[in-house]
Write a protein that holds these residues in place. Structure first.
Motif, PDB file in Angstrom:
ATOM      1  N   ALA A  92       3.001   5.877   1.712  1.00 43.76           N
ATOM      2  CA  ALA A  92       3.177   7.004   0.769  1.00 43.76           C
ATOM      3  C   ALA A  92       4.152   7.907   0.958  1.00 43.76           C
ATOM      4  O   ALA A  92       4.946   8.230   0.077  1.00 43.76           O
ATOM      5  CB  ALA A  92       1.953   7.946   0.675  1.00 43.76           C
ATOM      6  N   ARG A  93       4.407   8.175   2.010  1.00 38.59           N
ATOM      7  CA  ARG A  93       5.545   9.184   2.581  1.00 38.59           C
ATOM      8  C   ARG A  93       6.922   8.400   2.151  1.00 38.59           C
ATOM      9  O   ARG A  93       7.818   9.091   1.680  1.00 38.59           O
ATOM     10  CB  ARG A  93       5.807   9.617   4.017  1.00 38.59           C
ATOM     11  CG  ARG A  93       6.509  10.699   4.338  1.00 38.59           C
ATOM     12  CD  ARG A  93       6.435  11.125   5.783  1.00 38.59           C
ATOM     13  NE  ARG A  93       7.527  11.799   6.223  1.00 38.59           N
ATOM     14  CZ  ARG A  93       7.609  12.086   7.569  1.00 38.59           C
ATOM     15  NH1 ARG A  93       6.732  11.887   8.359  1.00 38.59           N
ATOM     16  NH2 ARG A  93       8.415  12.989   7.935  1.00 38.59           N
ATOM     17  N   ALA A  95       7.549   6.088  -0.076  1.00 42.42           N
ATOM     18  CA  ALA A  95       7.494   5.932  -1.556  1.00 42.42           C
ATOM     19  C   ALA A  95       7.921   7.518  -2.234  1.00 42.42           C
ATOM     20  O   ALA A  95       8.786   7.345  -3.012  1.00 42.42           O
ATOM     21  CB  ALA A  95       6.183   5.743  -2.058  1.00 42.42           C
ATOM     22  N   ARG A  96       7.399   8.469  -1.558  1.00 40.79           N
ATOM     23  CA  ARG A  96       7.811   9.875  -2.145  1.00 40.79           C
ATOM     24  C   ARG A  96       9.341  10.027  -1.733  1.00 40.79           C
ATOM     25  O   ARG A  96       9.938  10.533  -2.643  1.00 40.79           O
ATOM     26  CB  ARG A  96       6.893  10.945  -1.445  1.00 40.79           C
ATOM     27  CG  ARG A  96       5.608  11.232  -2.056  1.00 40.79           C
ATOM     28  CD  ARG A  96       4.794  12.459  -1.602  1.00 40.79           C
ATOM     29  NE  ARG A  96       4.981  12.821  -0.265  1.00 40.79           N
ATOM     30  CZ  ARG A  96       3.866  12.101   0.578  1.00 40.79           C
ATOM     31  NH1 ARG A  96       3.146  11.363   0.274  1.00 40.79           N
ATOM     32  NH2 ARG A  96       3.981  12.506   1.804  1.00 40.79           N
ATOM     33  N   ASP A 101       7.738   4.350  -7.707  1.00 42.17           N
ATOM     34  CA  ASP A 101       6.311   4.115  -7.756  1.00 42.17           C
ATOM     35  C   ASP A 101       6.075   2.677  -7.892  1.00 42.17           C
ATOM     36  O   ASP A 101       7.129   1.925  -8.518  1.00 42.17           O
ATOM     37  CB  ASP A 101       6.239   4.579  -9.319  1.00 42.17           C
ATOM     38  CG  ASP A 101       6.125   6.263  -9.401  1.00 42.17           C
ATOM     39  OD1 ASP A 101       5.797   6.717  -8.588  1.00 42.17           O
ATOM     40  OD2 ASP A 101       6.534   6.474 -10.265  1.00 42.17           O
ATOM     41  N   THR A 102       5.205   2.124  -7.385  1.00 40.17           N
ATOM     42  CA  THR A 102       4.622   0.739  -7.220  1.00 40.17           C
ATOM     43  C   THR A 102       4.127   0.490  -8.675  1.00 40.17           C
ATOM     44  O   THR A 102       3.552   1.268  -9.324  1.00 40.17           O
ATOM     45  CB  THR A 102       3.834   0.398  -6.126  1.00 40.17           C
ATOM     46  OG1 THR A 102       2.918   1.395  -6.124  1.00 40.17           O
ATOM     47  CG2 THR A 102       4.694   0.760  -4.915  1.00 40.17           C
ATOM     48  N   ASP A 106      -0.176   2.572  -6.198  1.00 42.75           N
ATOM     49  CA  ASP A 106      -1.007   2.534  -4.953  1.00 42.75           C
ATOM     50  C   ASP A 106      -0.650   3.997  -4.264  1.00 42.75           C
ATOM     51  O   ASP A 106       0.422   4.313  -4.353  1.00 42.75           O
ATOM     52  CB  ASP A 106      -0.510   1.478  -4.006  1.00 42.75           C
ATOM     53  CG  ASP A 106      -1.765   0.762  -3.569  1.00 42.75           C
ATOM     54  OD1 ASP A 106      -3.015   1.018  -3.725  1.00 42.75           O
ATOM     55  OD2 ASP A 106      -1.553  -0.457  -2.781  1.00 42.75           O
ATOM     56  N   ALA A 107      -1.489   4.509  -3.804  1.00 41.34           N
ATOM     57  CA  ALA A 107      -1.488   5.835  -3.053  1.00 41.34           C
ATOM     58  C   ALA A 107      -0.510   5.518  -1.758  1.00 41.34           C
ATOM     59  O   ALA A 107       0.364   6.260  -1.235  1.00 41.34           O
ATOM     60  CB  ALA A 107      -2.793   6.489  -2.676  1.00 41.34           C
ATOM     61  N   ALA A 108      -0.941   4.491  -1.073  1.00 34.57           N
ATOM     62  CA  ALA A 108      -0.094   4.130   0.097  1.00 34.57           C
ATOM     63  C   ALA A 108       0.314   2.750   0.170  1.00 34.57           C
ATOM     64  O   ALA A 108      -0.294   1.653   0.360  1.00 34.57           O
ATOM     65  CB  ALA A 108      -1.030   3.986   1.265  1.00 34.57           C
ATOM     66  N   PRO A 109       1.398   2.307  -0.437  1.00 33.49           N
ATOM     67  CA  PRO A 109       1.943   1.182  -0.902  1.00 33.49           C
ATOM     68  C   PRO A 109       2.297   0.339   0.300  1.00 33.49           C
ATOM     69  O   PRO A 109       2.616   1.083   1.470  1.00 33.49           O
ATOM     70  CB  PRO A 109       3.135   1.318  -1.870  1.00 33.49           C
ATOM     71  CG  PRO A 109       3.594   2.681  -1.525  1.00 33.49           C
ATOM     72  CD  PRO A 109       2.447   3.408  -1.152  1.00 33.49           C
TER      73      PRO A 109
END
Length: 169
Positions: A92-93, A95-96, A101-102, A106-109
């Motif tokens: 998640a970090r 990705a941010r 965005d996946t 997913d919140a934690a890709p």
């Protein structure tokens, strides 16, 4: 109050990782960047980076020669670096930070989901790949210098600029 303290709260890694393949990975300067060991030559490492937002990438050797696998898309070195970044910082970090965005939101890709989402954007090689390689490799060598310091609990003056709380998003 933090000016009077020599202790800094450190955000723990998401999961422990082995340093043999990717000894250095960081989220800095608007990039995911790191150093990846060569599988064939012990004296060669690859310096890889992926820019936040447009995913412009660079992968070059420590001698500033281009990576043969990074022609038109991400090479295996970048894939390994993304994988280790997810282990160290959490999906998640990462990705941010990379502003991606996946597909399934997913919140934690996973590292594979992040790499696929970035590849789908058809990123280009970074125009300033040589300069980026030099900057990242210099940061890596600076981190290695700390390993040669004798063990001590005294504060290191050059490390005092780190904030005492909070973390990179």
């Amino acid at each position: 109050m933090w000016e009077e303290s020599s202790l800094v709260r450190v955000v723990p890694t998401a999961r422990p990782r082995k340093l043999a393949k990717v000894p250095f990975v960081e989220l800095a300067a608007g990039r995911l960047q790191g150093v990846v060991s060569s599988g064939s030559d012990v004296s060669r490492v690859y310096v890889s980076s992926v820019a936040s937002g447009d995913f412009a990438f660079a992968c070059r050797t420590n001698n500033n020669r281009p990576c043969g696998g990074a022609r038109g898309g991400f090479c295996n070195h970048i894939g390994a670096m993304v994988g280790e970044a997810v282990l160290q910082y959490g999906g998640a970090r990462v990705a941010r930070y990379l502003q991606t965005d996946t597909a399934d939101g997913d919140a934690a890709p996973t590292a594979q989901q992040l790499a696929a989402a970035m590849s789908a954007a058809r990123p280009q090689q970074a125009a300033d790949a040589q300069a980026v390689t030099g900057q990242v490799f210099a940061r890596f060598l600076r981190h290695l210098a700390y390993l040669e310091l004798p063990a001590t609990t005294a504060p290191l003056p050059e490390m005092h600029w780190f904030p005492t709380a909070g973390a990179v998003a």
